[in-house]
Design an enzyme around this catalytic site. Structure first.
Site, PDB file in Angstrom:
ATOM      1  N   SER A   1      38.133  34.532  34.928  1.00 49.49           N
ATOM      2  CA  SER A   1      37.160  33.842  35.305  1.00 49.49           C
ATOM      3  C   SER A   1      37.729  32.948  36.329  1.00 49.49           C
ATOM      4  O   SER A   1      38.607  32.697  36.689  1.00 49.49           O
ATOM      5  CB  SER A   1      36.062  33.558  34.437  1.00 49.49           C
ATOM      6  OG  SER A   1      34.711  33.435  35.240  1.00 49.49           O
TER       7      SER A   1
ATOM      8  N   ASP B   1      31.257  43.968  37.530  1.00 47.33           N
ATOM      9  CA  ASP B   1      31.027  42.437  37.292  1.00 47.33           C
ATOM     10  C   ASP B   1      30.248  42.216  38.235  1.00 47.33           C
ATOM     11  O   ASP B   1      30.331  42.028  39.478  1.00 47.33           O
ATOM     12  CB  ASP B   1      32.492  42.043  37.496  1.00 47.33           C
ATOM     13  CG  ASP B   1      32.542  40.477  36.872  1.00 47.33           C
ATOM     14  OD1 ASP B   1      31.568  39.954  36.899  1.00 47.33           O
ATOM     15  OD2 ASP B   1      33.778  39.904  36.538  1.00 47.33           O
TER      16      ASP B   1
ATOM     17  N   HIS C   1      31.917  41.489  33.190  1.00 49.67           N
ATOM     18  CA  HIS C   1      32.648  40.132  33.178  1.00 49.67           C
ATOM     19  C   HIS C   1      33.482  40.049  31.968  1.00 49.67           C
ATOM     20  O   HIS C   1      32.935  39.295  30.994  1.00 49.67           O
ATOM     21  CB  HIS C   1      31.874  39.103  33.447  1.00 49.67           C
ATOM     22  CG  HIS C   1      32.519  37.690  33.894  1.00 49.67           C
ATOM     23  ND1 HIS C   1      33.412  37.704  35.124  1.00 49.67           N
ATOM     24  CD2 HIS C   1      32.679  36.693  33.582  1.00 49.67           C
ATOM     25  CE1 HIS C   1      33.888  36.639  35.243  1.00 49.67           C
ATOM     26  NE2 HIS C   1      33.496  35.822  34.091  1.00 49.67           N
TER      27      HIS C   1
END
Length: 609
Positions: free
Chosen positions: A181, A286, A314
């Site tokens: 991320s 995602d 995610h």
């Protein structure tokens, strides 16, 4: 029965690998490792206190090493505010401020194998000075300058202010950056500077352009970078970041225009300067860091690279394919940081999850042989390669979202389908949609979906675990101490039966038809032509299913609606999708598509962890 493309890919057949050199072994005592913090000067004064900002680099390295060691680095803003990994681990320190807990397994596993692990607090977070600028120069320099310090080109100190100079005499200068991320995003940003010494990056579910995190071809997702900056700065007292946060607020204009703030945070523009190899991982479902990020980044890279694409949202591959991921990381870092000739750079370029826990290797991504194919919507609801004519209209309803569009669109969206396919059809790459649209009001949004119409078992990416269920049993990866154990809870696939699968999405503001940098007023009754992107993917639509293109106005699951929602009319002769396909699409068909029934709600996720 599995057929065609799907049967070949699920076989996972690859050529036998040549004998590889042995890898690094756990010969160093993790309990005796050196644990220290160095504050590296990044040459900026983001908090306006009159001093150059120093960022905290927490280091753990083997004490017994008789030669220099390479570095695995994770630079993050989350070490005190939000945590890392599926168990949200935070850094911890002893009473003297010496680092004790290093989140994630990298230190436990790699330090005994002759690596140093360096976890960097981005400027303005945890123990670093400065302010977060959400992907801007300060964020990137927070990590880049540590790479410089590890190579003798920047100055580190023994304290946040004052202190004595410290050198990295123990470092080979070879650095690999990794992270999920925001952390992986910083790895992308640092690699885009071309900094010497950065040998490889492992971006996991990472952003490649911050514009595409907050905006989409003029449309807005409804959240902004200043809020994220304030979140990660919240536990770092004594700094005044109001000026920097104001810069973020002003630069991220309320409309979806692409301006200077976004250009400064667009790493795709500089992908050609990347010199590090890239091991990339992303979930094709995602809905946080959407898949356009990996697609455009991947396309711009001209380096040795490999990619994993899971069915998750995610999620880190450590939590859906743990043993294989750790083995791959081990061989990857051994090759690129230690120079071991293990052949990890050879073989299939891509590994794609086709069904929960069923993986297939591909020689390339996008799939070899995939061709950008023009598919055209027909007035009777067909989708094929034949020319089209006529018009079709929808009425924008911002209160409806994508799943309603699939199951019961009413007048809010238009559905075009190939009908039941005679053979498998693989969508592999990034789709674009060109529409010629006439709005009835002075503002209009456009949204589009590619949908596999047919039953399947998928990971429940819209569930709380985004495709995984975390259990109570643990597996251990490396050595432990009383303050930092190497054991993590095991996650399994959260599978779900569905009657359709949304495989790609895209959104746009028609006011940006002529320029992404400056929206223009729309005149009701005037036709405008605009091309916008749908998210990158790799998906096989099996024989007997149908591929559908759905076009509508505001997809309320994701984007903000226009000031005056109205009716939009498409000129079908000048509306088409360019879809990267492997297989033979129909010219046009009147065969019915499979019925869909189950309503599967999905939710946009604005949590960047």
């Amino acid at each position: 029965m599995v057929s065609g493309i799907l049967a070949v890919l699920l076989s996972g057949t690859v050529a036998p690998a040549a004998a590889a050199s042995p890898g690094s072994e756990p010969v160093y005592d993790y309990a005796k490792a050196v644990r220290e913090t160095v504050w590296v000067d990044i040459g900026r004064d983001g908090d306006g206190d009159g001093r150059s900002d120093r960022v905290a680099a927490d280091i753990v390295r083997p004490s017994e090493a008789t030669s220099r060691v390479p570095v695995i680095m994770d630079a993050s803003p989350y070490y005190s505010c939000c945590g890392r990994g599926n168990e949200s681990e935070l850094k911890s320190y002893d009473s003297a401020g010496k680092p004790v807990k290093f989140p994630l397994f990298y230190d436990n596993y790699f330090v005994p194998r002759g690596y140093a692990v360096v976890l960097v607090d981005l400027a303005g977070t945890n123990r670093s000075a400065g302010c977060a600028d959400v992907g801007g120069a300060s964020d990137v320099d927070s990590a880049r300058k540590v790479v410089d310090w590890l190579n003798g080109r920047a100055t580190g100190y023994s304290a946040k202010t004052g202190g004595s100079a410290v050198t990295a005499s123990w470092s080979t200068g070879n650095v690999g950056m990794i992270g999920k991320s925001y952390d992986g995003t910083i790895a992308n940003g640092v690699a885009a500077t071309g900094v010497a010494g950065l040998k490889t990056i492992v971006p996991i579910s990472a952003i490649s352009s911050w514009y595409d995190y907050y905006r989409s071809d003029g449309a807005t997702f409804g959240f902004n970078p200043a809020g994220l900056a304030q979140t990660v700065e919240a536990r770092n007292s004594g700094q005044n970041c109001s000026a920097q946060n104001q810069v973020l607020t002003q630069g991220a204009t309320a409309n979806g225009d692409y301006g200077p703030l976004w250009a400064d945070r667009d790493y795709v523009r500089r992908a050609g300067t990347v010199r590090a190899s890239v091991l990339l991982s992303h979930g094709v479902n995602d809905l946080n860091v959407k898949t356009i990020h990996f697609g455009q980044w991947w396309a711009g890279l001209n380096v040795e690279k490999k990619i994993w694409l899971s069915q998750t949202g995610h999620v880190d591959p450590f939590d859906y394919r743990r043993a294989d991921w750790v083995d791959l990381l081990h061989r990857w870092f051994d090759h690129y940081l230690l120079g071991i000739g293990n052949g990890v750079q050879n073989g299939p370029q891509a590994s794609v999850e086709r069904q929960p826990d069923q993986w297939a290797d591909q020689s390339a991504y996008p799939a070899a042989g995939a061709v950008a194919t023009t598919l055209r919507p027909g007035v009777s609801g067909t989708l094929g390669t034949s020319p089209a004519s006529g018009t079709a209209s929808f009425t924008d309803n911002p209160g409806l979202g994508e799943d309603t569009w699939v199951t019961d669109p009413g007048s809010a969206a238009l559905t075009y389908s190939t009908g039941s396919l005679a053979s498998d059809l693989q969508v592999s790459g990034t789709t674009s949609l060109t529409v010629t649209a006439t709005p009835s009001t002075s503002s209009a949004r456009l949204s589009a979906l590619l949908v596999d119409l047919g039953p399947a078992t998928i990971r429940n990416f819209a569930g709380s675990g985004e495709g995984i269920k975390t259990g109570t049993s643990e597996t251990c990866w490396g050595s432990s101490t009383s303050g930092d154990d190497a054991c993590y809870r095991v996650a399994t696939a959260d599978a779900k039966k569905v009657s359709y699968t949304i495989l790609s999405r895209g959104w746009a503001d028609l006011a940006n038809y002529a320029s992404l940098s400056q929206e223009r007023p729309l005149t009701p009754g005037t036709a405008y032509t605009m091309t916008f992107r749908l998210a990158s993917t790799d998906h096989i639509v099996p024989r007997g299913h149908a591929l559908a293109l759905i076009i509508g106005g505001t997809d309320g699951s994701f984007i903000r609606g226009p000031a005056q929602p109205g009716r939009v009319t498409l000129d079908l002769a000048r509306t088409s999708a360019s879809v990267p396909l492997l297989g033979i699409p129909p010219a046009a068909t009147t065969h019915p598509a499979p019925a869909v029934g189950e309503h599967v709600p999905s939710a946009d996720r604005a949590d960047l962890r």
